[in-house]
Design an enzyme around this catalytic site. Structure first.
Site, PDB file in Angstrom:
ATOM      1  N   HIS A   1     -17.341   9.721   0.118  1.00 51.14           N
ATOM      2  CA  HIS A   1     -17.873  11.004   0.580  1.00 51.14           C
ATOM      3  C   HIS A   1     -18.206  10.964   2.065  1.00 51.14           C
ATOM      4  O   HIS A   1     -18.319   9.896   2.659  1.00 51.14           O
ATOM      5  CB  HIS A   1     -19.129  11.435  -0.210  1.00 51.14           C
ATOM      6  CG  HIS A   1     -20.296  10.491  -0.111  1.00 51.14           C
ATOM      7  ND1 HIS A   1     -20.532   9.495  -1.020  1.00 51.14           N
ATOM      8  CD2 HIS A   1     -21.302  10.404   0.789  1.00 51.14           C
ATOM      9  CE1 HIS A   1     -21.633   8.831  -0.697  1.00 51.14           C
ATOM     10  NE2 HIS A   1     -22.122   9.362   0.409  1.00 51.14           N
TER      11      HIS A   1
ATOM     12  N   HIS B   1     -23.340  10.392   7.695  1.00 48.05           N
ATOM     13  CA  HIS B   1     -22.680   9.112   7.426  1.00 48.05           C
ATOM     14  C   HIS B   1     -21.383   9.339   6.650  1.00 48.05           C
ATOM     15  O   HIS B   1     -21.146  10.420   6.115  1.00 48.05           O
ATOM     16  CB  HIS B   1     -23.597   8.140   6.680  1.00 48.05           C
ATOM     17  CG  HIS B   1     -24.001   8.544   5.283  1.00 48.05           C
ATOM     18  ND1 HIS B   1     -25.179   9.200   5.002  1.00 48.05           N
ATOM     19  CD2 HIS B   1     -23.394   8.369   4.079  1.00 48.05           C
ATOM     20  CE1 HIS B   1     -25.279   9.402   3.696  1.00 48.05           C
ATOM     21  NE2 HIS B   1     -24.204   8.917   3.099  1.00 48.05           N
TER      22      HIS B   1
ATOM     23  N   GLU C   1     -21.842   3.874   4.934  1.00 45.99           N
ATOM     24  CA  GLU C   1     -22.361   3.474   3.636  1.00 45.99           C
ATOM     25  C   GLU C   1     -21.230   2.804   2.867  1.00 45.99           C
ATOM     26  O   GLU C   1     -20.100   3.287   2.891  1.00 45.99           O
ATOM     27  CB  GLU C   1     -22.848   4.727   2.867  1.00 45.99           C
ATOM     28  CG  GLU C   1     -23.400   4.439   1.487  1.00 45.99           C
ATOM     29  CD  GLU C   1     -23.872   5.700   0.757  1.00 45.99           C
ATOM     30  OE1 GLU C   1     -23.501   6.824   1.166  1.00 45.99           O
ATOM     31  OE2 GLU C   1     -24.616   5.551  -0.231  1.00 45.99           O
TER      32      GLU C   1
HETATM   33 CO    CO Z   1     -24.034   8.812   0.944  1.00 43.41          CO
END
Ligand code: CO
Length: 134
Positions: free
Chosen positions: A7, A79, A130
């Site tokens: 994502h 992020h 991430e």
């Molecule tokens: Co995230």
């Protein structure tokens, strides 16, 4: 090591308004709100077919995205999240390469119930990264 893009996260000041933009203006399928007090955020996931957009709103006094929203009051890309097969092997490889893992390096359980780690933006061209265990 690096797998698919899981994502892209966008920090927003108003999750209801942001959800309405994706659902009504862009015609996307959006999830229910999910409060994650241990991460200091409330999230909504937008299904984009090949990946997801994670809309993040601060939750609580010590939200890790509060400072970001002070600098970016209208919101912004916060992020990107990549999947890895083995998060501990990925962490050790990155640490050996000199990349900084945020926190104490111990994966925490993220929004999808899987272990996640964050990597310092200064080591990745200004982008907070991430990693999520596949
Ligand atoms: Co995230």
């Amino acid at each position: 090591m690096l797998g698919r893009l899981n994502h892209v996260a966008i920090a927003v000041p108003d999750l209801e308004a942001a959800t309405a933009v994706y659902r009504d203006t862009l015609g996307a399928a959006v999830s229910d709100r999910q409060a994650l007090p241990e991460h200091g955020v409330t999230v909504v996931f937008v299904d984009t077919g090949n990946s997801k957009i994670e809309l993040l709103e601060p939750l609580g006094e010590a939200s890790p995205i509060a400072a970001f929203l002070t600098k970016n009051p209208a919101g912004g890309v916060h992020h990107v999240c990549y999947e890895v097969d083995d998060i501990l092997a990925a962490r050790d490889r990155l640490a050996d390469a000199g990349a900084r893992v945020l926190g104490d390096g111990t994966p925490r359980i993220g929004a999808h119930g899987k272990p996640v780690l964050f990597l310092h933006p200064k080591d990745f061209m200004g982008t907070l990264v991430e990693l999520e265990q596949k």
